[in-house]
Design a protein around this motif. Structure first.
Motif, mmCIF file in Angstrom:
data_model
loop_
_atom_site.group_PDB
_atom_site.id
_atom_site.type_symbol
_atom_site.label_atom_id
_atom_site.label_comp_id
_atom_site.label_asym_id
_atom_site.label_seq_id
_atom_site.Cartn_x
_atom_site.Cartn_y
_atom_site.Cartn_z
ATOM 1 N N GLY A 199 0.801 -1.214 0.000
ATOM 2 C CA GLY A 199 0.000 0.000 0.000
ATOM 3 C C GLY A 199 0.833 1.263 0.000
ATOM 4 N N ASP A 200 2.093 1.162 -0.407
ATOM 5 C CA ASP A 200 2.986 2.320 -0.424
ATOM 6 C C ASP A 200 2.486 3.334 -1.437
ATOM 7 N N ALA A 201 2.098 4.520 -0.957
ATOM 8 C CA ALA A 201 1.595 5.574 -1.829
ATOM 9 C C ALA A 201 2.710 6.522 -2.265
ATOM 10 N N MET A 202 3.894 6.417 -1.640
ATOM 11 C CA MET A 202 4.995 7.309 -1.980
ATOM 12 C C MET A 202 5.787 6.779 -3.184
ATOM 13 N N ILE A 203 6.110 5.491 -3.125
ATOM 14 C CA ILE A 203 6.846 4.848 -4.219
ATOM 15 C C ILE A 203 6.079 3.587 -4.590
ATOM 16 N N ASP A 204 5.659 3.505 -5.830
ATOM 17 C CA ASP A 204 4.861 2.369 -6.273
ATOM 18 C C ASP A 204 5.624 1.063 -6.039
ATOM 19 N N PRO A 205 4.969 0.067 -5.427
ATOM 20 C CA PRO A 205 5.622 -1.210 -5.144
ATOM 21 C C PRO A 205 6.240 -1.878 -6.379
ATOM 22 N N SER A 206 5.759 -1.544 -7.562
ATOM 23 C CA SER A 206 6.330 -2.140 -8.778
ATOM 24 C C SER A 206 7.810 -1.781 -8.927
ATOM 25 N N HIS A 207 8.227 -0.646 -8.385
ATOM 26 C CA HIS A 207 9.636 -0.256 -8.466
ATOM 27 C C HIS A 207 10.499 -1.203 -7.627
ATOM 28 N N SER A 208 10.019 -1.553 -6.443
ATOM 29 C CA SER A 208 10.763 -2.492 -5.599
ATOM 30 C C SER A 208 10.834 -3.857 -6.261
ATOM 31 N N ARG A 209 9.735 -4.275 -6.878
ATOM 32 C CA ARG A 209 9.725 -5.562 -7.582
ATOM 33 C C ARG A 209 10.718 -5.562 -8.743
ATOM 34 N N ALA A 210 10.789 -4.447 -9.463
ATOM 35 C CA ALA A 210 11.723 -4.344 -10.592
ATOM 36 C C ALA A 210 13.171 -4.389 -10.111
ATOM 37 N N ILE A 211 13.452 -3.714 -8.999
ATOM 38 C CA ILE A 211 14.807 -3.733 -8.436
ATOM 39 C C ILE A 211 15.177 -5.155 -8.019
ATOM 40 N N ALA A 212 14.252 -5.825 -7.333
ATOM 41 C CA ALA A 212 14.514 -7.199 -6.893
ATOM 42 C C ALA A 212 14.765 -8.113 -8.091
ATOM 43 N N LYS A 213 13.971 -7.935 -9.128
ATOM 44 C CA LYS A 213 14.136 -8.757 -10.335
ATOM 45 C C LYS A 213 15.508 -8.510 -10.966
ATOM 46 N N GLU A 214 15.900 -7.249 -11.079
ATOM 47 C CA GLU A 214 17.199 -6.925 -11.668
ATOM 48 C C GLU A 214 18.342 -7.526 -10.867
ATOM 49 N N LEU A 215 18.184 -7.546 -9.549
ATOM 50 C CA LEU A 215 19.241 -8.065 -8.678
ATOM 51 C C LEU A 215 19.169 -9.577 -8.505
ATOM 52 N N GLY A 216 18.058 -10.169 -8.957
ATOM 53 C CA GLY A 216 17.901 -11.610 -8.803
ATOM 54 C C GLY A 216 17.644 -12.030 -7.372
ATOM 55 N N VAL A 217 16.959 -11.159 -6.618
ATOM 56 C CA VAL A 217 16.644 -11.470 -5.217
ATOM 57 C C VAL A 217 15.134 -11.467 -5.016
ATOM 58 N N ARG A 218 14.721 -12.037 -3.925
ATOM 59 C CA ARG A 218 13.307 -12.068 -3.566
ATOM 60 C C ARG A 218 12.874 -10.709 -3.038
ATOM 61 N N VAL A 219 11.631 -10.336 -3.320
ATOM 62 C CA VAL A 219 11.071 -9.127 -2.721
ATOM 63 C C VAL A 219 10.090 -9.580 -1.639
#
Length: 102
Positions: free
Chosen positions: A45-65
């Motif tokens: 429910g993060d209204a400041m930074i869309d959670p999709s950004h965290s998912r994209a970072i995790a995907k790029e790094l090959g780690v779990r979100v």
């Protein structure tokens, strides 16, 4: 030093940096080279930074979100036990051994 008061130019510069900041394609190699483990967690429910950004970072790094359902931007304050457990597990290198919900 006055906390909470700054020149309008500073706010403008910060906002501009937020819109232009782009590390796509740079994080993965940098983290791999540093040999650093990364923990990515987000409130759905993060209204400041869309959670999709965290998912994209995790995907790029090959780690779990790790996602806290319904939580906002300040996970360390909103989901104290969950957040602290994630940190402890990450520091000890035993992620996912104990499940604490937010």
């Amino acid at each position: 030093l006055r906390l909470g008061k700054h020149a309008p130019e500073a706010s403008s510069a910060q906002i501009s940096a937020c819109f232009s900041h782009n590390t796509r394609g740079l994080l993965g190699p940098a983290v791999a080279q540093a040999g650093t483990r990364v923990l990515v967690c987000v409130g759905t429910g993060d209204a400041m930074i869309d959670p999709s950004h965290s998912r994209a970072i995790a995907k790029e790094l090959g780690v779990r979100v790790y996602e806290a359902p319904g939580a906002g931007h300040q996970l360390n304050d909103e989901c104290v036990e969950w957040f602290n457990q994630l940190l402890v597990e990450h520091i000890l290198g035993v992620e996912g051994k104990k499940v604490v919900t937010c």
